[in-house]
Write a protein that holds these residues in place. Structure first.
Motif, short mmCIF file in Angstrom:
data_model
loop_
_atom_site.label_atom_id
_atom_site.label_comp_id
_atom_site.label_asym_id
_atom_site.label_seq_id
_atom_site.Cartn_x
_atom_site.Cartn_y
_atom_site.Cartn_z
N ILE B 73 0.39 -1.42 0.17
CA ILE B 73 0.04 -0.32 -0.03
C ILE B 73 1.23 1.88 0.33
O ILE B 73 0.64 1.73 -0.81
CB ILE B 73 -1.15 -0.53 1.64
N GLN B 74 2.01 1.56 1.12
CA GLN B 74 3.11 2.37 0.72
C GLN B 74 3.70 2.31 -0.59
O GLN B 74 3.74 3.37 -1.49
CB GLN B 74 3.48 1.71 1.83
N ALA B 75 3.97 1.56 -1.17
CA ALA B 75 4.79 1.39 -2.78
C ALA B 75 4.13 1.74 -3.57
O ALA B 75 4.35 1.82 -4.79
CB ALA B 75 5.29 0.26 -2.20
N ALA B 76 2.19 0.89 -3.45
CA ALA B 76 1.74 0.75 -4.68
C ALA B 76 2.37 0.25 -5.46
O ALA B 76 2.29 0.17 -6.80
CB ALA B 76 1.73 2.78 -5.41
N ALA B 77 2.28 -0.86 -4.78
CA ALA B 77 2.87 -2.06 -6.09
C ALA B 77 1.40 -2.97 -5.92
O ALA B 77 1.21 -3.80 -5.14
CB ALA B 77 3.74 -2.97 -4.63
N GLN B 78 1.04 -2.46 -7.20
CA GLN B 78 -0.33 -3.57 -7.69
C GLN B 78 -1.44 -2.97 -6.85
O GLN B 78 -2.34 -3.83 -6.80
CB GLN B 78 0.15 -4.47 -7.78
N LEU B 79 -1.23 -2.69 -5.66
CA LEU B 79 -2.34 -1.79 -5.11
C LEU B 79 -2.41 -0.50 -5.02
O LEU B 79 -1.17 -0.15 -4.46
CB LEU B 79 -2.59 -2.93 -4.10
N PRO B 80 -3.67 0.53 -5.65
CA PRO B 80 -4.21 -0.04 -5.77
C PRO B 80 -4.51 -0.57 -7.24
O PRO B 80 -2.76 -0.67 -8.63
CB PRO B 80 -5.27 0.90 -5.82
N VAL B 81 -5.18 -1.20 -7.96
CA VAL B 81 -5.13 -1.68 -9.07
C VAL B 81 -6.13 -1.82 -10.11
O VAL B 81 -7.36 -2.40 -9.74
CB VAL B 81 -4.28 -3.48 -9.65
N ASN B 82 -6.87 -1.07 -10.86
CA ASN B 82 -7.82 -0.54 -11.20
C ASN B 82 -8.17 -1.61 -12.77
O ASN B 82 -7.63 -2.47 -12.67
CB ASN B 82 -8.20 1.10 -12.13
N ASP B 83 -9.62 -1.84 -12.77
CA ASP B 83 -9.79 -2.51 -13.79
C ASP B 83 -8.80 -2.21 -16.00
O ASP B 83 -9.36 -1.64 -15.84
CB ASP B 83 -11.71 -2.78 -14.05
N PRO B 84 -8.79 -3.52 -15.90
CA PRO B 84 -8.18 -3.11 -16.91
C PRO B 84 -8.81 -3.01 -18.34
O PRO B 84 -8.34 -2.35 -19.43
CB PRO B 84 -7.07 -3.86 -17.31
N MET B 85 -9.71 -3.70 -18.68
CA MET B 85 -10.75 -3.05 -19.69
C MET B 85 -11.16 -1.76 -19.75
O MET B 85 -11.58 -1.50 -21.48
CB MET B 85 -12.72 -4.32 -19.19
N VAL B 86 -11.59 -1.03 -18.60
CA VAL B 86 -11.90 -0.19 -19.21
C VAL B 86 -11.29 1.15 -19.73
O VAL B 86 -12.02 1.78 -20.85
CB VAL B 86 -12.94 0.95 -17.98
#
Lengths: 451, 451
Positions: B73-86
């Motif tokens: 969370i602190q490093a933004a390591a694939q979180l957050p991750v938004n929907d790839p389709m949009v």
């Protein structure tokens, strides 16, 4: 003067509501598989300062009529129907203020995935997304989704209540407002102390996890609902911000809308919690004669059989079994009571197939509003005044002509009368519609899940 | 001369593979919530004639390291991750040839919904969509999706086999090639005799329904897969058209790739059924010195802890429990054997945390290719020749700089050598990559479900 809200109503398909219109020589809806089709639609809607484009959706097929899907396949009556989410990014890219509403079914779409999908849409549209909550009604959809049949109506709503609780926990509770830091120097994207996994253990769902998206402009998308049943009304009064109605007359809708607003207020949501939008089909010309000529032209393309197939699926009554003048009564069917009541209530009795068909002017059960811009504006103003509603959801006829006509002829007339905004308000979709914040107000049940 | 395929590898998130790069002053990946960010990326990729943009995805969080999600969370390591389709529709709208690959998980996404989603994407991109088939590996995802834990590895693949059969029945078998008529005069959209409901009754799924989309250009999207296990390899040889690999050296990948091609051929798919793409990180400058200086600058932003957290989740080993020089052996962990083997195989023994960290030059386990355009082209050519692979998947470092550098410096060098196409081929994504049809070839298992 109160200004009305107006959404263009559409669907990612060829035949939406007014069946057969795609066969008109000027209709372009066969191009629904082209991005340009959607981009043009969005540009037209924004040019007209429309509040948004609303995309309906259905899973399953209308196979009650003649116990077959053949009539709707031949007529393209909501089959094929493509995913409504996909074109939104392209429409959002070419517009700045236009809102987007989209239907997603709580019975079939996993809540954790929908939470992220909606947050992603809200991010990329800069807070312009709305969600129409439906629970489904077609057994063909249930079978396609791997169920024997649909859960019972009230059980679907009970599950939907839980579903919303899960979404509220994810959207409103998983990340605090100040969780995002974005500090490159200290290499802190977000403060882990302000991000938490939600937990839910209910009758229908057991779910635990972090919301995968950081807070989007609206967090919870603008919530639409259209439930007509008592349970659906209760659900709408509790959760919905925009409510779709499809009443035959302003007089018929007035009292139910008052009751709905009172119920929302009783739930602690204040007197201004709802925007009620009536479904309308409009045929407008520069003069009344031009409009009437247009109607005559359009109606030669109406597909009555497709309309009957659609209606049969809505009511559960296979209308192909009745002769033209056989009485159709509640007793002679095992019909969905509220759906059948909607048409029998204001129709001459006994209801017959001939009378239903007479009603289907443009390939739907809707009686179109037809006239000059001033006449159409008069009728819309009547709906607002006598129906106590807030605005309209515009069904298409010949696409994109019917939207172009509305934007070019009716919008200026409404603006001149002060009945429609001269320009967009600033902010997220919710803020534009309610004039307050982009976030849900404190009285809404979602607010209880904020940390 | 054989021309290589090149995809830009990305994800709808801030920190993808080379962790910490978002903290570089010139990196713009914090803007992943803006459509312009994706539109610019697509335009750059198409300017460079790249075959496509590939969007990874993950459900769940990397919480093995320190038994906590706080580091990622602190490093933004694939979180957050938004929907790839949009974002795809917006990227497709501004490009004409660029392909789009996207990851969707068969364990969590209902097959009937995915079938329509992919068909819609294939329609609106005019046949430019690919799907990376994954079955998931994170228990945090399972809990978020309402399961106690993930199904076992091989059961996930068994279910995925069934899942594909359902999709093939929908994509290839539900609508005949000539089902669409589109005759406005006779009011026939499609011939009902040529559209049918599919039925599937297996161990994992029981599903019945019409495919909701009319046939799209490719019908079945281009199929990607990256399974490294024996079961995954078998699955890839049977179904995949593009296979991702992430080997330490060309020599290490050569034999497994040969074996995979032989297996695909043994399944009756012919000798040219696969495109194998190696994951690479490239740091290029106009001169070698410029590239080395750039690497030095970038590496000051590498986030080792985020990389360890990512690696810990992949292997299942909480690396925070080891001292810098403690031996990390198969025996001392309950590690995912293949994941740990991938790094221990080519590393000095005993493996230690210090050695793993030494390896993480840019915040990932990948050793970057660094040099002038000619040096980079030499290395890529070596990979193709010695590894027997077909092309590359380019991980980003500082975004969008690393893609711009590649397009402006490396692509012209490759084109001059005849190693990369001067322009796009015509047709759908599959046709561009394999030079034949936009449809799957007859030897592919999907073909058996055509009517």
């Amino acid at each position: 003067m109160k200004q009305m809200q107006i959404f263009a109503f559409d669907m990612n398909c060829v035949g939406h509501i007014n069946h057969g219109m795609w066969t008109h020589p000027r209709d372009t809806s066969l191009h629904y598989t082209d991005l340009d089709y959607w981009v043009d639609l969005a540009r037209t809607a924004e040019r007209g300062k429309l509040d948004g484009i609303f995309l309906a959706d259905i899973l399953g097929v209308y196979d009650v009529y003649k116990n077959s899907a053949a009539p709707v396949i031949q007529a393209a009556a909501q089959l094929p129907v493509n995913d409504p989410m996909v074109p939104i990014a392209a429409m959002a890219y070419v517009t700045r203020h236009l809102g987007f509403g989209v239907t997603v079914n709580t019975t079939f779409e996993p809540p954790y995935l929908l939470a992220r999908l909606m947050s992603t849409l809200d991010h990329l549209t800069k807070g312009r997304i709305g969600w129409n909550i439906v629970t489904g009604y077609l057994d063909s959809a249930a079978r396609a989704m791997g169920l024997e049949k649909l859960p019972e109506h009230d059980a679907r709503y009970d599950a939907a209540e839980e579903y919303l609780e899960i979404l509220y926990k994810l959207w409103e509770g998983s990340w605090d407002d100040d969780a995002f830091v974005g500090d490159k120097v200290r290499a802190i994207f977000a403060d882990p102390a302000k991000v938490r996994a939600m937990k839910h253990e209910g009758q229908y769902y057991k779910i635990e996890g972090f919301h995968l998206s950081q807070p989007s402009p609206q967090r919870t998308p603008l919530l639409f609902q259209a439930g007509a049943s008592a349970r659906g009304q209760d659900f709408a009064a509790r959760h919905a911000e925009c409510v779709f109605v499809a009443a035959p007359t302003p007089q018929a809708v007035c009292r139910p809308v008052e009751a709905l607003r009172a119920k929302a207020e009783a739930f602690g949501r204040g007197p201004d919690a709802l925007r009620v939008l009536q479904l309308v089909t409009i045929v407008v010309g520069r003069t009344e004669k031009e409009a009437r000529d247009k109607l005559q032209d359009y109606r030669t393309h109406a597909n009555v059989e497709a309309s009957l197939a659609h209606y049969a699926a809505s009511t559960g009554v296979d209308l192909s079994k009745y002769g033209l003048d056989d009485p159709i009564t509640q007793a002679s069917t095992n019909a969905n009571q509220s759906a059948l009541a909607a048409i029998t209530k204001d129709a001459p009795t006994p209801m017959t197939l001939r009378r239903i068909i007479d009603h289907m002017v443009l390939g739907s059960r809707m009686k179109p509003i037809v006239g000059s811009p001033a006449q159409v504006a008069d009728r819309l103003a009547e709906w607002i005044a006598d129906g106590g509603i807030d605005g309209f959801n515009l069904a298409r006829t010949v696409a994109p002509e019917s939207l172009l006509d509305f934007v070019d002829l009716v919008i200026p007339e409404l603006q001149e009368r002060g009945l429609f905004k001269a320009d967009y308000a600033q902010g997220a979709l919710r803020q534009k519609l309610f004039g307050k914040s982009g976030r849900l107000p404190p009285g809404h049940p979602a607010a209880a899940f904020r940390h």
